[in-house]
Design an enzyme around this catalytic site. Structure first.
Site, PDB file in Angstrom:
ATOM      1  N   LYS A 123       0.817  -1.217   0.000  1.00 35.71           N
ATOM      2  CA  LYS A 123       0.000   0.000   0.000  1.00 35.71           C
ATOM      3  C   LYS A 123       0.850   1.267   0.000  1.00 35.71           C
ATOM      4  O   LYS A 123       0.447   2.250  -0.601  1.00 35.71           O
ATOM      5  CB  LYS A 123      -1.046  -0.022   1.120  1.00 35.71           C
ATOM      6  CG  LYS A 123      -0.583   0.444   2.460  1.00 35.71           C
ATOM      7  CD  LYS A 123      -1.674   0.327   3.490  1.00 35.71           C
ATOM      8  CE  LYS A 123      -1.095   0.015   4.850  1.00 35.71           C
ATOM      9  NZ  LYS A 123      -0.042   0.902   5.342  1.00 35.71           N
ATOM     10  N   ARG A 133      -6.837   3.378  11.564  1.00 35.85           N
ATOM     11  CA  ARG A 133      -6.738   1.933  11.781  1.00 35.85           C
ATOM     12  C   ARG A 133      -7.599   1.456  12.934  1.00 35.85           C
ATOM     13  O   ARG A 133      -7.645   0.252  13.205  1.00 35.85           O
ATOM     14  CB  ARG A 133      -5.290   1.551  12.093  1.00 35.85           C
ATOM     15  CG  ARG A 133      -4.393   1.687  10.916  1.00 35.85           C
ATOM     16  CD  ARG A 133      -3.038   1.083  11.200  1.00 35.85           C
ATOM     17  NE  ARG A 133      -2.173   1.395  10.081  1.00 35.85           N
ATOM     18  CZ  ARG A 133      -0.929   0.992   9.951  1.00 35.85           C
ATOM     19  NH1 ARG A 133      -0.377   0.242  10.858  1.00 35.85           N
ATOM     20  NH2 ARG A 133      -0.230   1.326   8.904  1.00 35.85           N
ATOM     21  N   ARG A 183      11.131  -8.551   3.011  1.00 35.00           N
ATOM     22  CA  ARG A 183      11.457  -7.137   3.259  1.00 35.00           C
ATOM     23  C   ARG A 183      12.388  -7.012   4.469  1.00 35.00           C
ATOM     24  O   ARG A 183      13.267  -6.157   4.503  1.00 35.00           O
ATOM     25  CB  ARG A 183      10.173  -6.340   3.493  1.00 35.00           C
ATOM     26  CG  ARG A 183      10.394  -4.849   3.658  1.00 35.00           C
ATOM     27  CD  ARG A 183       9.108  -4.069   3.628  1.00 35.00           C
ATOM     28  NE  ARG A 183       8.408  -4.094   4.908  1.00 35.00           N
ATOM     29  CZ  ARG A 183       7.214  -3.541   5.126  1.00 35.00           C
ATOM     30  NH1 ARG A 183       6.577  -2.936   4.152  1.00 35.00           N
ATOM     31  NH2 ARG A 183       6.658  -3.594   6.312  1.00 35.00           N
ATOM     32  N   ARG A 211      13.801  -3.427   8.471  1.00 40.88           N
ATOM     33  CA  ARG A 211      12.880  -2.666   9.321  1.00 40.88           C
ATOM     34  C   ARG A 211      12.728  -3.367  10.655  1.00 40.88           C
ATOM     35  O   ARG A 211      12.544  -4.582  10.707  1.00 40.88           O
ATOM     36  CB  ARG A 211      11.514  -2.561   8.611  1.00 40.88           C
ATOM     37  CG  ARG A 211      11.158  -1.144   8.235  1.00 40.88           C
ATOM     38  CD  ARG A 211       9.855  -1.094   7.506  1.00 40.88           C
ATOM     39  NE  ARG A 211       8.694  -1.287   8.366  1.00 40.88           N
ATOM     40  CZ  ARG A 211       7.473  -0.910   8.045  1.00 40.88           C
ATOM     41  NH1 ARG A 211       7.250  -0.321   6.887  1.00 40.88           N
ATOM     42  NH2 ARG A 211       6.459  -1.125   8.857  1.00 40.88           N
ATOM     43  N   ARG A 250       1.095  -7.735  13.814  1.00 38.91           N
ATOM     44  CA  ARG A 250       0.568  -6.637  13.000  1.00 38.91           C
ATOM     45  C   ARG A 250      -0.572  -7.118  12.093  1.00 38.91           C
ATOM     46  O   ARG A 250      -1.552  -6.421  11.885  1.00 38.91           O
ATOM     47  CB  ARG A 250       1.702  -5.987  12.190  1.00 38.91           C
ATOM     48  CG  ARG A 250       2.572  -5.090  13.090  1.00 38.91           C
ATOM     49  CD  ARG A 250       3.941  -4.793  12.510  1.00 38.91           C
ATOM     50  NE  ARG A 250       3.882  -4.211  11.194  1.00 38.91           N
ATOM     51  CZ  ARG A 250       4.743  -4.495  10.213  1.00 38.91           C
ATOM     52  NH1 ARG A 250       5.714  -5.368  10.404  1.00 38.91           N
ATOM     53  NH2 ARG A 250       4.638  -3.911   9.052  1.00 38.91           N
TER      54      ARG A 250
HETATM   55  P1  AMP Z   1       3.050   1.124   8.604  1.00 41.04           P
HETATM   56  O1  AMP Z   1       4.297   1.561   7.925  1.00 41.04           O
HETATM   57  O2  AMP Z   1       1.837   1.806   8.079  1.00 41.04           O
HETATM   58  O3  AMP Z   1       2.904  -0.382   8.639  1.00 41.04           O
HETATM   59  O4  AMP Z   1       3.177   1.601  10.134  1.00 41.04           O
HETATM   60  C1  AMP Z   1       4.254   1.158  10.933  1.00 41.04           C
HETATM   61  C2  AMP Z   1       3.897   1.280  12.396  1.00 41.04           C
HETATM   62  O5  AMP Z   1       3.598   2.655  12.710  1.00 41.04           O
HETATM   63  C3  AMP Z   1       2.652   0.516  12.828  1.00 41.04           C
HETATM   64  O6  AMP Z   1       2.926  -0.848  13.119  1.00 41.04           O
HETATM   65  C4  AMP Z   1       2.256   1.298  14.081  1.00 41.04           C
HETATM   66  O7  AMP Z   1       3.094   1.006  15.185  1.00 41.04           O
HETATM   67  C5  AMP Z   1       2.535   2.740  13.661  1.00 41.04           C
HETATM   68  N1  AMP Z   1       1.356   3.326  12.996  1.00 41.04           N
HETATM   69  C6  AMP Z   1       1.238   3.721  11.706  1.00 41.04           C
HETATM   70  N2  AMP Z   1       0.015   4.197  11.450  1.00 41.04           N
HETATM   71  C7  AMP Z   1      -0.679   4.112  12.606  1.00 41.04           C
HETATM   72  C8  AMP Z   1      -2.010   4.431  12.999  1.00 41.04           C
HETATM   73  N3  AMP Z   1      -2.901   4.911  12.121  1.00 41.04           N
HETATM   74  N4  AMP Z   1      -2.363   4.208  14.288  1.00 41.04           N
HETATM   75  C9  AMP Z   1      -1.491   3.719  15.176  1.00 41.04           C
HETATM   76  N5  AMP Z   1      -0.242   3.363  14.879  1.00 41.04           N
HETATM   77  C10 AMP Z   1       0.178   3.567  13.603  1.00 41.04           C
END
Ligand code: AMP
Length: 211
Positions: free
Chosen positions: A14, A89, A128, A134, A145
């Protein structure tokens, strides 16, 4: 005017697709994950707070996340539309976002869900982990997750279905084909809801904004 959400499980691509789609539509892509990672790297107060949650694959608390998004979508580059990647989320975030937008006399116009089977997601994320390193791409954190996505974020998408603005898009296959499918999905939601771009007079910019 396109104000859209790009939803999808971790590993669905995404992030990559969000920037491509935003570019094509001439709107800004806002990724909460990227903003958090930037703050962690820069060791800001926000970063220090977020890191505690991110390393375990947990959500950063709504209060922190909501405030950050409210500030970001009110910056001038988001005035003519935006694509939110990775937000909202949780049910609390949906409510908060509706609140900010209503205050500003705005509303979401499109919600896209990018779908990929779990087995493929796990394989992509482990891959990844090897290439990008990461911190939250370990087997255990990946599973957590994914669980959070299924438990909470899918309900978020369902909550938008009754608004008639959701489209599901197959996130498997070639990257360019997926981008094309996503764009078609955005166009068809806009057509269905009557949210069509306004044709601009020649010489007034080459993007789609203002619509
Ligand atoms: P992502 O790159 O979108 O997978 O986000 C990486 C991490 O950032 C997630 O596993 C959360 O710890 C935090 N994170 C990103 N977006 C949100 C959100 N909308 N609400 C809470 N935590 C978030």
């Amino acid at each position: 005017m396109t104000r859209m959400l790009m939803m999808g499980p971790p590993g669905s691509g995404k992030g990559t697709q969000a920037s491509r789609i935003a570019d094509k539509l001439g709107i800004v892509a806002i990724s909460t994950g990227d903003i958090f990672r930037y703050n962690v790297k820069e060791m800001t107060e926000l970063g220090k707070e977020a890191k505690k949650y991110m390393d375990n694959g947990d959500f950063v608390p709504d209060e922190v996340t909501n405030r950050m998004v409210a500030d970001r979508i009110r910056q001038s580059d988001a005035e003519h539309g935006f694509l939110l990647d990775g937000y909202p989320r949780t049910a609390g975030q949906v409510e908060a976002l509706d609140g900010f937008l209503t205050e500003d006399g705005q509303a979401l116009t499109v919600v896209i869900e990018l779908t990929v089977p779990d087995e493929e997601l796990v394989a992509r994320l482990l891959n990844r982990a090897e290439t990008d390193g990461r911190a939250d791409d370990t087997a255990e954190v990946i599973q957590h997750r994914l669980d959070l996505y299924h438990e909470q974020t899918q309900a978020v998408i369902e909550s938008y279905v009754s608004r008639g603005i959701v489209a599901r898009v197959d996130g498997t296959g070639q990257i360019d084909d997926i981008t094309e499918r996503l764009l078609q999905a955005v166009y068809s939601v806009r057509e269905r809801t009557g949210n069509l771009p306004v044709v601009q007079p020649i010489g007034q910019g080459d993007g789609e904004n203002p619509e």
